[in-house]
Scaffold this active site. Structure first.
Site, mmCIF file in Angstrom:
data_model
loop_
_atom_site.group_PDB
_atom_site.id
_atom_site.type_symbol
_atom_site.label_atom_id
_atom_site.label_comp_id
_atom_site.label_asym_id
_atom_site.label_seq_id
_atom_site.Cartn_x
_atom_site.Cartn_y
_atom_site.Cartn_z
ATOM 1 N N ASN A 176 8.515 -4.686 0.069
ATOM 2 C CA ASN A 176 8.238 -3.456 0.799
ATOM 3 C C ASN A 176 6.747 -3.483 1.068
ATOM 4 O O ASN A 176 5.943 -3.166 0.192
ATOM 5 C CB ASN A 176 8.639 -2.218 -0.002
ATOM 6 C CG ASN A 176 8.496 -0.945 0.818
ATOM 7 O OD1 ASN A 176 7.767 -0.901 1.801
ATOM 8 N ND2 ASN A 176 9.192 0.100 0.403
ATOM 9 N N ARG A 198 11.700 6.763 12.909
ATOM 10 C CA ARG A 198 10.475 7.532 12.666
ATOM 11 C C ARG A 198 9.501 7.390 13.838
ATOM 12 O O ARG A 198 9.922 7.115 14.949
ATOM 13 C CB ARG A 198 9.861 7.061 11.345
ATOM 14 C CG ARG A 198 10.803 7.379 10.166
ATOM 15 C CD ARG A 198 10.200 7.135 8.835
ATOM 16 N NE ARG A 198 8.945 7.879 8.675
ATOM 17 C CZ ARG A 198 8.045 7.541 7.776
ATOM 18 N NH1 ARG A 198 8.229 6.516 6.975
ATOM 19 N NH2 ARG A 198 6.933 8.245 7.666
ATOM 20 N N ARG A 210 4.120 11.343 -2.700
ATOM 21 C CA ARG A 210 3.800 11.199 -1.279
ATOM 22 C C ARG A 210 4.993 11.583 -0.403
ATOM 23 O O ARG A 210 6.054 10.976 -0.498
ATOM 24 C CB ARG A 210 3.413 9.749 -0.996
ATOM 25 C CG ARG A 210 3.137 9.476 0.455
ATOM 26 C CD ARG A 210 2.818 8.006 0.685
ATOM 27 N NE ARG A 210 2.701 7.742 2.099
ATOM 28 C CZ ARG A 210 3.231 6.700 2.702
ATOM 29 N NH1 ARG A 210 3.892 5.797 2.028
ATOM 30 N NH2 ARG A 210 3.079 6.553 3.998
ATOM 31 N N TYR A 259 10.272 10.217 1.459
ATOM 32 C CA TYR A 259 10.412 9.141 0.480
ATOM 33 C C TYR A 259 11.106 9.559 -0.807
ATOM 34 O O TYR A 259 11.355 8.715 -1.672
ATOM 35 C CB TYR A 259 9.030 8.564 0.147
ATOM 36 C CG TYR A 259 8.335 8.001 1.358
ATOM 37 C CD1 TYR A 259 8.783 6.836 1.961
ATOM 38 C CD2 TYR A 259 7.236 8.655 1.921
ATOM 39 C CE1 TYR A 259 8.156 6.317 3.088
ATOM 40 C CE2 TYR A 259 6.599 8.142 3.044
ATOM 41 C CZ TYR A 259 7.068 6.979 3.616
ATOM 42 O OH TYR A 259 6.451 6.471 4.727
ATOM 43 N N ALA A 297 2.720 0.058 5.074
ATOM 44 C CA ALA A 297 2.099 0.069 6.403
ATOM 45 C C ALA A 297 1.764 -1.327 6.915
ATOM 46 O O ALA A 297 1.720 -1.548 8.121
ATOM 47 C CB ALA A 297 0.840 0.936 6.382
ATOM 48 N N HIS A 320 12.735 -1.110 3.093
ATOM 49 C CA HIS A 320 12.042 0.158 3.337
ATOM 50 C C HIS A 320 12.920 1.290 2.830
ATOM 51 O O HIS A 320 14.143 1.270 3.025
ATOM 52 C CB HIS A 320 11.771 0.360 4.827
ATOM 53 C CG HIS A 320 10.915 -0.710 5.416
ATOM 54 N ND1 HIS A 320 9.563 -0.749 5.233
ATOM 55 C CD2 HIS A 320 11.241 -1.799 6.157
ATOM 56 C CE1 HIS A 320 9.076 -1.818 5.841
ATOM 57 N NE2 HIS A 320 10.074 -2.471 6.413
ATOM 58 N N GLU A 359 12.909 -7.980 3.546
ATOM 59 C CA GLU A 359 12.068 -6.817 3.821
ATOM 60 C C GLU A 359 12.877 -5.560 3.505
ATOM 61 O O GLU A 359 14.016 -5.427 3.964
ATOM 62 C CB GLU A 359 11.669 -6.855 5.296
ATOM 63 C CG GLU A 359 10.862 -5.695 5.771
ATOM 64 C CD GLU A 359 10.591 -5.753 7.278
ATOM 65 O OE1 GLU A 359 10.116 -4.740 7.816
ATOM 66 O OE2 GLU A 359 10.872 -6.788 7.930
ATOM 67 N N PRO A 402 0.786 -1.227 0.000
ATOM 68 C CA PRO A 402 0.000 0.000 0.000
ATOM 69 C C PRO A 402 0.822 1.284 0.000
ATOM 70 O O PRO A 402 1.854 1.377 0.661
ATOM 71 C CB PRO A 402 -0.809 -0.101 1.301
ATOM 72 C CG PRO A 402 -0.896 -1.555 1.578
ATOM 73 C CD PRO A 402 0.404 -2.131 1.085
ATOM 74 N N ASN A 403 0.332 2.227 -0.767
ATOM 75 C CA ASN A 403 0.840 3.598 -0.873
ATOM 76 C C ASN A 403 2.123 3.735 -1.681
ATOM 77 O O ASN A 403 2.540 4.856 -1.980
ATOM 78 C CB ASN A 403 1.012 4.241 0.505
ATOM 79 C CG ASN A 403 -0.287 4.360 1.241
ATOM 80 O OD1 ASN A 403 -1.302 4.744 0.668
ATOM 81 N ND2 ASN A 403 -0.297 4.012 2.511
#
Length: 151
Positions: free
Chosen positions: A76, A109, A20, A25, A79, A102, A100, A12-13
Site C-alpha cells: 500500500n 475518489r 486520518r 479509511y 500517495a 488500497h 498493490e 506515507p500516512n
C-alpha cells in the site's frame, strides 16, 4: 517454520490509520490490520514495514530481492501510488511478485487518485475493501506462488 513469507509494505500516512479521515479509511489502526492478517493466515510468516519515506520503501523492495525467501510483497504505497516513478521502477526491477492494495476504492475518489503509476508493474491490484483488501492481497500472493507466477 512457515513455508511462506510475505512482506507487508505500507507507505506515507498509513501510520495515521484510525485517526486520518475515518469516514474514508475507517477506525482500524495499521497495527490492528497487521494483527488481523497474522491471525487470518497463521501458516504464513509476515514482515511488516511502514515508512513515510519513499527511499526506505525502495530499499525494502531491493532487500526482498537481495535476501530472497519471500513469496511476495503486499504494497500500500499511499500517495506514492499516484506519482512515484522511482517506486514503479523499483517494483519493475525486483523479481518478487507485488500486489498493490488500497483500503478505499481509489477509482471512485478524486480524479488524481484514479491513476496509479505502479499498477502496470504489479501482479495485481485490490482496492476498496477496507482491511479485507490486505487479506485478498495475501490470498492472491499465495495463489500466484502455487501457480508458479512471478516470485
Amino acid at each position: 517454520m512457515s513455508q511462506h513469507r510475505i512482506l507487508v509494505l505500507n507507505g506515507p500516512n498509513l501510520s495515521r490509520l484510525g485517526k486520518r479521515e475515518p469516514a474514508i479509511y475507517g477506525h482500524t489502526t495499521l497495527e490492528e490490520i497487521n494483527v488481523g492478517i497474522k491471525k487470518a493466515f497463521p501458516d504464513i510468516a509476515f514482515d511488516f514495514f511502514q515508512t513515510e519515506d519513499e527511499g526506505e520503501l525502495l530499499e525494502k523492495l531491493f532487500q526482498v530481492e537481495d535476501e530472497g525467501g519471500c513469496i511476495g510483497v503486499l504494497l500500500n504505497a499511499g500517495a506514492l501510488t499516484h506519482y512515484s516513478i522511482a517506486l514503479r521502477d523499483a517494483i519493475s526491477a525486483v523479481g518478487a511478485a507485488v500486489v498493490e492494495v488500497h483500503l478505499s476504492n481509489i477509482y471512485a475518489r478524486e480524479e488524481f487518485r484514479s491513476r496509479s503509476v505502479i499498477s502496470a508493474v504489479c501482479a495485481g491490484v485490490v482496492s476498496g475493501f477496507g482491511e479485507e483488501s490486505y487479506h485478498l492481497g495475501v490470498r492472491a500472493l499465495v495463489s500466484l506462488r502455487e501457480q508458479g507466477g512471478r516470485q
